[in-house]
Scaffold this active site. Sequence first.
Site, mmCIF file in Angstrom:
data_model
loop_
_atom_site.group_PDB
_atom_site.id
_atom_site.type_symbol
_atom_site.label_atom_id
_atom_site.label_comp_id
_atom_site.label_asym_id
_atom_site.label_seq_id
_atom_site.Cartn_x
_atom_site.Cartn_y
_atom_site.Cartn_z
ATOM 1 C CG ASN A 1 -47.607 -24.157 -77.403
ATOM 2 O OD1 ASN A 1 -46.606 -23.496 -77.159
ATOM 3 N ND2 ASN A 1 -47.567 -25.457 -77.579
ATOM 4 C CG HIS B 1 -42.825 -20.702 -80.901
ATOM 5 N ND1 HIS B 1 -41.746 -21.563 -80.805
ATOM 6 C CD2 HIS B 1 -43.706 -21.317 -81.710
ATOM 7 C CE1 HIS B 1 -41.974 -22.633 -81.534
ATOM 8 N NE2 HIS B 1 -43.161 -22.519 -82.086
ATOM 9 N NE ARG C 1 -29.154 -11.703 -79.170
ATOM 10 C CZ ARG C 1 -29.123 -10.362 -79.202
ATOM 11 N NH1 ARG C 1 -29.144 -9.666 -78.088
ATOM 12 N NH2 ARG C 1 -29.084 -9.746 -80.344
ATOM 13 C CG HIS D 1 -43.650 -29.819 -76.185
ATOM 14 N ND1 HIS D 1 -43.678 -30.188 -77.510
ATOM 15 C CD2 HIS D 1 -43.107 -30.875 -75.519
ATOM 16 C CE1 HIS D 1 -43.186 -31.422 -77.635
ATOM 17 N NE2 HIS D 1 -42.826 -31.847 -76.441
ATOM 18 N NE ARG E 1 -39.052 -30.552 -78.985
ATOM 19 C CZ ARG E 1 -39.823 -31.021 -79.977
ATOM 20 N NH1 ARG E 1 -40.946 -30.422 -80.282
ATOM 21 N NH2 ARG E 1 -39.447 -32.067 -80.658
ATOM 22 N NE ARG F 1 -36.324 -28.415 -80.198
ATOM 23 C CZ ARG F 1 -36.693 -29.108 -81.276
ATOM 24 N NH1 ARG F 1 -37.508 -28.559 -82.154
ATOM 25 N NH2 ARG F 1 -36.245 -30.308 -81.485
ATOM 26 C CD GLU G 1 -48.184 -29.537 -76.410
ATOM 27 O OE1 GLU G 1 -47.050 -29.487 -76.930
ATOM 28 O OE2 GLU G 1 -49.178 -29.027 -76.919
ATOM 29 C CB THR H 1 -42.924 -28.186 -84.789
ATOM 30 O OG1 THR H 1 -44.047 -28.167 -83.896
ATOM 31 C CG2 THR H 1 -43.438 -28.443 -86.209
ATOM 32 C CB THR H 2 -45.322 -32.182 -82.384
ATOM 33 O OG1 THR H 2 -44.852 -31.467 -81.249
ATOM 34 C CG2 THR H 2 -45.721 -33.577 -81.976
ATOM 35 C CD GLU I 1 -53.569 -30.966 -78.934
ATOM 36 O OE1 GLU I 1 -53.236 -31.015 -77.729
ATOM 37 O OE2 GLU I 1 -53.039 -30.201 -79.753
ATOM 38 C CG HIS J 1 -49.120 -29.277 -84.882
ATOM 39 N ND1 HIS J 1 -48.564 -28.948 -86.092
ATOM 40 C CD2 HIS J 1 -48.100 -29.408 -84.018
ATOM 41 C CE1 HIS J 1 -47.258 -28.897 -85.964
ATOM 42 N NE2 HIS J 1 -46.942 -29.169 -84.713
ATOM 43 N N GLY J 2 -50.728 -26.250 -86.084
ATOM 44 C CA GLY J 2 -50.816 -25.584 -87.382
ATOM 45 C C GLY J 2 -52.066 -24.737 -87.569
HETATM 46 N N1 PXP Z 1 -50.726 -29.269 -79.936
HETATM 47 C C1 PXP Z 1 -49.595 -30.007 -79.808
HETATM 48 C C2 PXP Z 1 -49.699 -31.381 -79.268
HETATM 49 C C3 PXP Z 1 -48.346 -29.464 -80.172
HETATM 50 O O1 PXP Z 1 -47.242 -30.212 -80.033
HETATM 51 C C4 PXP Z 1 -48.295 -28.133 -80.626
HETATM 52 C C5 PXP Z 1 -46.972 -27.524 -80.978
HETATM 53 O O2 PXP Z 1 -46.135 -27.549 -79.893
HETATM 54 C C6 PXP Z 1 -49.493 -27.402 -80.720
HETATM 55 C C7 PXP Z 1 -50.694 -27.996 -80.390
HETATM 56 C C8 PXP Z 1 -49.506 -25.984 -81.173
HETATM 57 O O3 PXP Z 1 -49.195 -25.958 -82.521
HETATM 58 P P1 PXP Z 1 -48.949 -24.553 -83.234
HETATM 59 O O4 PXP Z 1 -47.775 -23.920 -82.567
HETATM 60 O O5 PXP Z 1 -48.699 -24.928 -84.651
HETATM 61 O O6 PXP Z 1 -50.201 -23.749 -83.034
#
Ligand code: PXP
Length: 254
Positions: free
Chosen positions: A6, A9, A17, A42, A44, A48, A69, A99-100, A151, A190-191
């Site tokens: 992903n 970021h 900026r 993602h 959004r 953002r 996403e 975040t989600t 997922e 996620h995480g």
């Molecule tokens: N899966 C989904 C559905 C998410 O929304 C995110 C965060 O955007 C991730 C995975 C990735 O999560 P992380 O950035 O914590 O690795």
Amino acid sequence: MRLYVNIDHVATVRQARRTDEPDPVRAAVLVEQAGAHGITVHLREDRRHIQDRDLRLLAETVRTCLNLEVSAEPAMVAIAEEFAPLQVTLVPERREEVTTEGGLDLASSNEGRLREAVASLSQKGVRVSLFVDPDRRSLDRSQALGAQAVELHTGEYANARGDHRVAQWERLRAAASHGVALGLSVHAGHGLTYENVTPVAAIPEIEEVNIGHSIISRAVFVGLERAVAEMLHLVQDASARMGEPPSWRAPLGF
Ligand code: PXP
């Protein structure tokens, strides 16, 4: 096991900026060259980080699999259909969240909208995955909604410590096995970090992990030394040439 990275970021840093670097499209090329199996972004509703321009270019340039996403809002689903990436993961979205925060709400009030989104995207040939909490009910509902994949939300596992983490891992394992029994492809994310990913990647039914924050964070540290050395070279080289007419051309390679 497939690794989808992903790259949201990368865009978060650029948007801080509102400039043109770092470019997530360039990041996607490097991620693919490093061997990742897919690129996740993602888009959004509040834009953002990832912008529509990024999505358009990524849809043209990603050579592995683009996993988009989006929320199940009709306007977002319409954008997803316009670019028809190989995979769309439907996620919950709240504007105030950092975040989600959890899996999709699959309650009956939401069901019609989700069912429509899944059907409409599937008709376009998109593989549709639903981001859900790792419990039997969510998986049963996902299958009933016509999703090809789920997922599993690994956030609670990632936040847990000690015995509680083991319990959360058991929960993921049971959900993964139930998902496969239902004929669903099972993804997770996620995480997940360098510290906690191994037990999750060892669950045989999980075929794909989506990881963002931890990889982009580590990239800062594995790349910072070189980035500083390159800038140091430029400024010191320029000051050694003081008095000479300056070169207005950017040095190659940057
Ligand atoms: N899966 C989904 C559905 C998410 O929304 C995110 C965060 O955007 C991730 C995975 C990735 O999560 P992380 O950035 O914590 O690795």
